[in-house]
Write an enzyme that holds these catalytic residues in place. Structure first.
Site, PDB file in Angstrom:
ATOM      1  CG  ASP A   1     -12.075   3.524   5.341  1.00 48.32           C
ATOM      2  OD1 ASP A   1     -11.577   4.263   6.208  1.00 48.32           O
ATOM      3  OD2 ASP A   1     -11.777   3.591   4.133  1.00 48.32           O
TER       4      ASP A   1
ATOM      5  NE  ARG B   1     -10.487  10.404   8.967  1.00 46.79           N
ATOM      6  CZ  ARG B   1      -9.551   9.694   8.335  1.00 46.79           C
ATOM      7  NH1 ARG B   1      -9.853   8.515   7.822  1.00 46.79           N
ATOM      8  NH2 ARG B   1      -8.333  10.161   8.221  1.00 46.79           N
TER       9      ARG B   1
ATOM     10  CG  HIS C   1      -1.719   1.304   1.306  1.00 50.17           C
ATOM     11  ND1 HIS C   1      -2.877   1.478   0.583  1.00 50.17           N
ATOM     12  CD2 HIS C   1      -1.515   2.462   1.987  1.00 50.17           C
ATOM     13  CE1 HIS C   1      -3.359   2.689   0.823  1.00 50.17           C
ATOM     14  NE2 HIS C   1      -2.552   3.311   1.669  1.00 50.17           N
TER      15      HIS C   1
ATOM     16  CE  LYS D   1      -8.795   1.873   2.156  1.00 50.40           C
ATOM     17  NZ  LYS D   1      -9.178   2.922   3.108  1.00 50.40           N
TER      18      LYS D   1
ATOM     19  CB  SER E   1      -8.602   5.012   6.931  1.00 47.46           C
ATOM     20  OG  SER E   1      -9.079   5.040   5.607  1.00 47.46           O
TER      21      SER E   1
END
Length: 440
Positions: A161, A168, A82, A187, A183
């Site tokens: 999320d 947010r 990621h 995932k 967050s």
């Protein structure tokens, strides 16, 4: 249990119990807790923070709020990566095929771009015929046969999320390490991989502007991953100028292919080898140097590029554009931006360069905006390069004359030319593991 009491407890600096966090996530996801109370707790978290235990509980409850991918039917070790986002960051297109070509499975769900950061899904969809909306059974079958598949995120993956991030985004509560970390990691955990490598960006084109802030975020995410039983590590990498030379979807795919064929930009190649090595190391393929050598060899011998073509073919994409980038659809307008002074390119505001590319049509202002896959920027000069007045700094690609002027104005605002050369910044600044932080 009352949401009012949970808000008041966090407002006063108290530590929420796992039961209170579970109550909050369930109620937020179902809609039983109204948005105004959810937003109040988010602001209390921003102001008072969360302990590691609270953050881990929040992440695990968010991950469990929807589908949880079970990859156990796919043989072998499954690895994921990621990136926290950046400009010109096309590393997944290079790293995933390299890692898969060495026997580590990559079953990755990728997001779309919004604002100045590009999304891997958008880049892949610039390949004619490429399918990213794939059912679970076909997705798993491609991973088993090919070793790698990149698809868009499931509609029911981590619904908590989606709800929390939407709030947010409009309540000034994005900037919180516990909320960012939960967050991202919810995932990643829901996606089911055995090991996770994080590329945490720092600099003008990143959410975390300093290395220290990026390290703090990385430490939190690594701790969450390890707590969830996933082997997790992070690299802190520089995003004070765009990665590589291409910014924009098909332009970035072409550059990724060049990199896999051994003729990519030095910074992109270096980072892709390091990220590949990190994933291979987590997957048990050897020490880091051995894994670097393995990754570099897959570029030299063409195995990584062959694996990318195999994956694209399995998902319906036209592999001829990977072999010959000139076959991609062309932008109607290609125009050079030239230097207005002699000197050194002292700094680049990467966020503004990303915005300039978006204005040309390569990105979205809102999630529903269409993308021009041929639009973007090819950089001719980057931070530290000597420039002469009238020399090309970049080439703009766009299909709309009206978009050009504003994009050029923003691009020029991003550049600073000085008589003196800047200090060189390290591309890879630190490595974070469960054992600590190693700075370079």
């Amino acid at each position: 249990m009352r949401m009012y009491d949970i808000i008041a407890k966090k407002r006063d600096g108290g530590e929420l119990t796992p039961e209170e966090i579970s109550f909050f996530v369930r109620g937020c996801t179902s809609g039983d807790i109204p948005d105004y109370q959810t937003s109040a707790l988010l602001m209390a978290i921003v102001l008072k923070g969360m302990t590691n235990a609270e953050t881990a509980a929040l992440t695990e409850n968010m991950a469990a709020s929807g589908e949880m991918a079970d990859l156990s039917s796919i043989p072998g070790v499954k690895a994921d990566k990621h990136s926290t986002g950046g400009v010109g960051d096309k590393t997944t297109l290079v790293v995933a095929p390299i890692v898969a070509s060495l026997g580590v499975k990559v079953a990755k769900m990728s997001g779309r771009g919004l604002g100045y950061t590009g999304g891997t899904a958008d880049k892949l969809e610039s390949i004619p015929g490429m399918r990213l909306t794939i059912g679970r059974d076909e997705f798993f079958d491609i991973v088993r046969r090919v070793g790698v598949s990149l698809i868009t995120q499931s509609g029911n993956l981590v619904p908590a999320d989606k709800k929390l991030y939407a709030l947010r985004d409009v309540t000034a509560t994005v900037e919180s390490i516990p909320l960012i970390a939960s967050s991202v990691m919810s995932k990643k955990i829901a996606a089911g991989a055995d090991c996770i490598l994080l590329d945490v960006k720092a600099g003008s084109g990143a959410f975390m502007k300093t290395t220290d802030d990026a390290v703090r975020l990385a430490e939190t995410m690594v701790a969450i991953g390890e707590h969830a039983g996933r082997r997790t590590a992070a690299l802190i990498t520089d995003m004070s100028c765009p990665l590589g030379n291409a910014v924009g979807n098909s332009l970035e795919v072409r550059e990724a292919c060049d990199t896999l064929r051994g003729r990519g930009p030095a910074d992109l190649t270096e980072l892709c080898v390091e990220l590949s090595a990190g994933m291979l190391h987590l997957a048990g393929k050897g020490d880091l140097q051995t894994c670097r050598d393995m990754a570099a060899a897959q570029i030299k011998n063409g195995a990584g590029f062959a694996k990318l073509k195999e994956m694209v073919s399995a998902q319906g994409g036209d592999t001829s554009v990977l072999e010959d980038g000139e076959k991609f659809p062309k932008a109607k307008i290609c125009r050079e931006i030239t230097a207005d002074a002699d000197g050194y390119l002292y700094s680049m505001n990467t966020e503004k360069i990303g915005i300039s590319s978006m204005l040309l049509g390569a990105g979205r202002r809102t999630k529903d905006d269409p993308i021009d896959y041929s639009a973007g920027i090819l950089l001719r000069k980057k931070t530290g390069d000597r420039v002469h007045k009238g020399e090309p700094l970049a080439v703009f690609h766009t299909s709309s004359e009206e978009k050009f002027a504003e994009a050029e104005q923003v691009f020029r605002q991003a550049l600073e030319i000085r008589p003196e050369a800047p200090q060189k910044t390290r591309l890879i600044q630190a490595r974070v593991t469960k054992d600590g932080v190693e700075r370079f």
